[in-house]
Design an enzyme around this catalytic site. Sequence first.
Site, mmCIF file in Angstrom:
data_model
loop_
_atom_site.group_PDB
_atom_site.id
_atom_site.type_symbol
_atom_site.label_atom_id
_atom_site.label_comp_id
_atom_site.label_asym_id
_atom_site.label_seq_id
_atom_site.Cartn_x
_atom_site.Cartn_y
_atom_site.Cartn_z
ATOM 1 N N GLU A 260 30.568 33.181 42.865
ATOM 2 C CA GLU A 260 31.489 34.213 42.379
ATOM 3 C C GLU A 260 32.103 33.661 41.100
ATOM 4 O O GLU A 260 32.789 32.633 41.130
ATOM 5 C CB GLU A 260 32.566 34.507 43.420
ATOM 6 C CG GLU A 260 33.469 35.654 43.030
ATOM 7 C CD GLU A 260 34.894 35.438 43.460
ATOM 8 O OE1 GLU A 260 35.761 35.312 42.573
ATOM 9 O OE2 GLU A 260 35.131 35.372 44.679
ATOM 10 N N CYS A 297 40.820 36.573 41.571
ATOM 11 C CA CYS A 297 39.556 37.010 40.981
ATOM 12 C C CYS A 297 39.464 38.527 40.915
ATOM 13 O O CYS A 297 38.656 39.072 40.163
ATOM 14 C CB CYS A 297 38.384 36.444 41.769
ATOM 15 S SG CYS A 297 38.555 36.611 43.548
#
Length: 501
Positions: A260, A297
């Site tokens: 990620e 994020c």
Amino acid sequence: MLTGKHLIAGQWKDGAGSFQSATVDGTDRTYSTGTVDLVDEAARAAEDAFAAYSGLSRQKRATFLRAIAEEIERLGPEITETGTAETGLPAARLEGERARTTGQLRIFADHIEQGDYLDRRHDAALPDRQPLPRPDIRLLQRPVGPVAVFGASNFPLAFSTAGGDTAAALAAGCPVVVKGHSAHPGTGELVAHAVDGAVRRCGIPAGAFSLIQGGNRLVGHALVQHPSIKAVGFTGSLAGGRALFDLAMARPEPIPFFGELGSINPMFVLPMAAAARGEEIGRGWAASLSQGVGQFCTNPGVAIVMTGPAAETFVQAAADALKSVPSAPMLTAGMAQSYRAGVDALANASGVERLVSAASDQRQASPNLFRTTAATWLGNPELHDEVFGPAGIVVEVGSEAEFLEVAASFEGQLTITLHLDDDDTELARGLLVLAESKAGRILCNGFPTGVEVCDAMVHGGPYPASTNFGATSVGSMSIRRFLRPVAYQNLPAALLPIDLR
């Protein structure tokens, strides 16, 4: 309890040299630096433990996951104290993250006990079929082997030592070697103590879990390239993740790298929604943008809105709310420095107006807000870069066509949000087609900070949001990353895996 050492298959060991980890108050703590030799020892131990650990019943692995959760809770006060000192995160945030971490372990335990994740299939033999008989074929998902997990800087618990990647791999039946993050080595070590305690309580093979602290980039490189490692879970920067991804692909035996990496999580405020509740949406955006000093994020860094009075109301509400947010320490001094560089790049970009300006120094960060036009956004790809922290940019469009043009300009994202009312449905339908091709999670009338751990969650997306668009790093489906399907043809029952008998 802190030793400053590495946990290698049940043994606490020194590395070569040491590194300093600074706490928020400026006090340095010393930790042993990881080495390539420790990586080799941990990875070989994981490979040696694979057959025994993967052969445990689902019930025994579930008991192990629940024991890890209990051991983390037992060390809760010490974990919180160490975590707040290392990261600057408030105690309430860390306690909430700890509950998320232990809850995730228990959810995964329940999930593997149910057995649905195994995707068991059976095509019975058809010996009389013409022109050819069909053999008996059974399918089962099997663990891939030892997994390397990289701790995340912004989640010292939920995405680190015993976080989502580790929990998913252990649930799948894969031993784990964790590369700890040097931003919170003490927190990582304490959680490793908890995992080690559960290993001992449950009689798990010691090689099923190891922790190697950072302080040396060669540790991460060696871990990704070690032949015993069969998959990698990573949460971190685009640059760092891409470098490790390239290493994984360059191995003699390439392995899946579930990274990620980066996302700016665009938020579209459609015209009717902006007119009806622009002020409310603006305040909500400011709260999401500045939550946790913007260190998520899923931070919604870009808002797209139709120019006009409703846009002004939205922008003014967001600006007023951000001006009242005090400065706060970021997770590391390096992260704060990167934030300031990103803000300066936006401030100096042609065609960008700065609406909220606040000084940030050392580890402290304050919110910043910018505004630009669709034409400027579309003509300047550098504006699309993630600024990790409490900074946002408003992109004003002049038509519905420009809404779609801006939507098409985005790279892969973790999330895309649509704020809409009933009369926005037709425009939303066009945006949804684009959003489905760009993001792993699409929200309506909400904010993306906050990722539920559940069966239906997807936390991933097309590159550069993640390196594998078909995977999620949150939710029970994340376990599937560390499994592969195996078909068994005409095997006698005595040789079949227990879960297929």
